[in-house]
Write a protein that holds these residues in place. Structure first.
Motif, PDB file in Angstrom:
ATOM      1  N   PHE A   1      -6.522  -1.070  -4.278  1.00 52.56           N
ATOM      2  CA  PHE A   1      -5.729  -1.884  -3.368  1.00 52.56           C
ATOM      3  C   PHE A   1      -5.836  -3.372  -3.687  1.00 52.56           C
TER       4      PHE A   1
ATOM      5  N   LEU B   1       0.812  -1.212   0.000  1.00 56.10           N
ATOM      6  CA  LEU B   1       0.000   0.000   0.000  1.00 56.10           C
ATOM      7  C   LEU B   1       0.847   1.264   0.000  1.00 56.10           C
TER       8      LEU B   1
ATOM      9  N   LEU C   1      -6.465  -0.362   5.221  1.00 55.56           N
ATOM     10  CA  LEU C   1      -7.322   0.698   4.689  1.00 55.56           C
ATOM     11  C   LEU C   1      -7.988   1.492   5.799  1.00 55.56           C
TER      12      LEU C   1
ATOM     13  N   THR D   1      -3.454   9.756  -3.880  1.00 57.80           N
ATOM     14  CA  THR D   1      -4.851   9.686  -3.450  1.00 57.80           C
ATOM     15  C   THR D   1      -5.029  10.306  -2.071  1.00 57.80           C
TER      16      THR D   1
ATOM     17  N   THR E   1      -1.111   5.630  -4.031  1.00 61.63           N
ATOM     18  CA  THR E   1      -1.614   5.744  -2.658  1.00 61.63           C
ATOM     19  C   THR E   1      -1.361   7.142  -2.115  1.00 61.63           C
ATOM     20  N   TRP E   2      -0.140   7.631  -2.277  1.00 57.79           N
ATOM     21  CA  TRP E   2       0.209   8.936  -1.739  1.00 57.79           C
ATOM     22  C   TRP E   2      -0.508  10.053  -2.477  1.00 57.79           C
TER      23      TRP E   2
ATOM     24  N   LEU F   1      -9.143   4.461  -3.867  1.00 53.27           N
ATOM     25  CA  LEU F   1      -8.035   3.820  -3.165  1.00 53.27           C
ATOM     26  C   LEU F   1      -8.407   2.405  -2.734  1.00 53.27           C
TER      27      LEU F   1
END
Length: 297
Positions: A118, A50, A149, A59, A56-57, A114
């Motif tokens: 994942f 993740l 999450l 988002t 991820t960053w 996100l």
């Protein structure tokens, strides 16, 4: 002659995650001599996946920015509300925490994306087969993804709320709307915002586990979370209004709206809203867990 190979961030993160899982395998092997990964190892691997992805960053950054900017825009409109005789009564009933959490409806879109990525990202790259080879039971993988999450969504929501509070405080102070920390309504609104965004993330994770397609998962998640309430609100039928009340966004208003603002459909109680939102998170996850056990990767 040398050959240059390129590796996508998803594959790199997935490989690192598998290494993290394998690196913390249990030292106790079963009768067949094959070591089993501990849940701590699975959890570590999912965190590596993740946090290793640029998406991820991005988002998380967009989520915090949207929550802050939309709350700032809402606070900036308070002056216009005060000058409008029609809107002035609504301003008098407004709770400051609702302004601070005003960006949650848009933030849920990025959080839903996100949650979908994942799991669907691993299916799109084929890395899911390596993940399940390392964890044949499969369900610990879904559980670890869900926990990761929840933690990450909670963290970014709190960061967004703090930033929103800082940028809206001057306007809220002018109209005596700064939410008091000893006010139960303040914590209900902010806690409800965290609760709803966490549920949206888990809802998308469950859908992604079922559909295994990023496009299909994101489309269905955003339709249920945002599009349907708006579309169905134009239909003036009793049963449609009741249906709208049990969609995620209107149901969340049962405990996020502190000022008694009217919501779509038939108003639910706070308890009914909490249960309804919980079902949107739990049911897809359970269905996804069943699908993991019965379908091939």
């Amino acid at each position: 002659m040398s050959t240059l190979a390129t590796t996508s961030p998803e594959v790199t993160a997935g490989t690192a995650g598998i290494a993290g899982i394998a690196g913390t395998a249990s030292t106790v092997a079963p009768a067949d001599g094959t070591p089993h990964s501990t849940f701590a190892g699975v959890m570590r691997g999912e965190w590596i996946k993740l946090l290793s992805l640029r998406s991820t960053w991005w988002t998380l950054g967009v989520t915090a920015a949207l929550m802050t900017l939309i709350s700032l825009a809402a606070a900036s409109s308070l002056g216009a509300m005060a000058d409008d005789p029609v809107m002035a009564p609504a301003l008098a009933e407004m709770h400051g925490a609702e302004v601070i959490s005003g960006g949650f409806q848009i933030a849920m879109l990025t959080i839903a994306v996100l949650g979908a990525l994942f799991i669907t990202g691993e299916y799109s790259t084929g890395m899911i087969r390596s993940t399940f080879a390392a964890v044949p039971a499969r369900l610990p993988v879904l559980a670890a993804k869900g926990i990761a999450l929840v933690v990450l969504t909670t963290a970014v929501t709190l960061i967004g709320a703090v930033l929103a509070y800082l940028v809206t405080m001057p306007a809220l102070s002018e109209y005596d709307l700064v939410p008091a920390l000893d006010d139960a309504a303040t914590w209900r609104v902010l806690g409800g915002t965290v609760y709803f965004l966490v549920a949206a993330a888990l809802f998308s994770l469950g859908l992604g586990t079922l559909l295994r397609s990023t496009a299909a998962t994101v489309t269905l998640a955003l339709t249920v979370l945002l599009v349907l309430p708006g579309l169905l609100s134009f239909i003036s039928l009793d049963w449609v209004e009741t249906l709208v009340s049990y969609l995620p966004l209107p149901a969340s208003s049962a405990f996020i709206a502190a000022s008694g603002t009217s919501v779509q459909g038939v108003a639910l109680s706070a308890q009914e809203g909490l249960v309804t939102i919980a079902l949107y998170a739990v049911v897809p996850l359970v269905a996804g867990a069943v699908s993991l056990r019965r379908r091939d990767a």
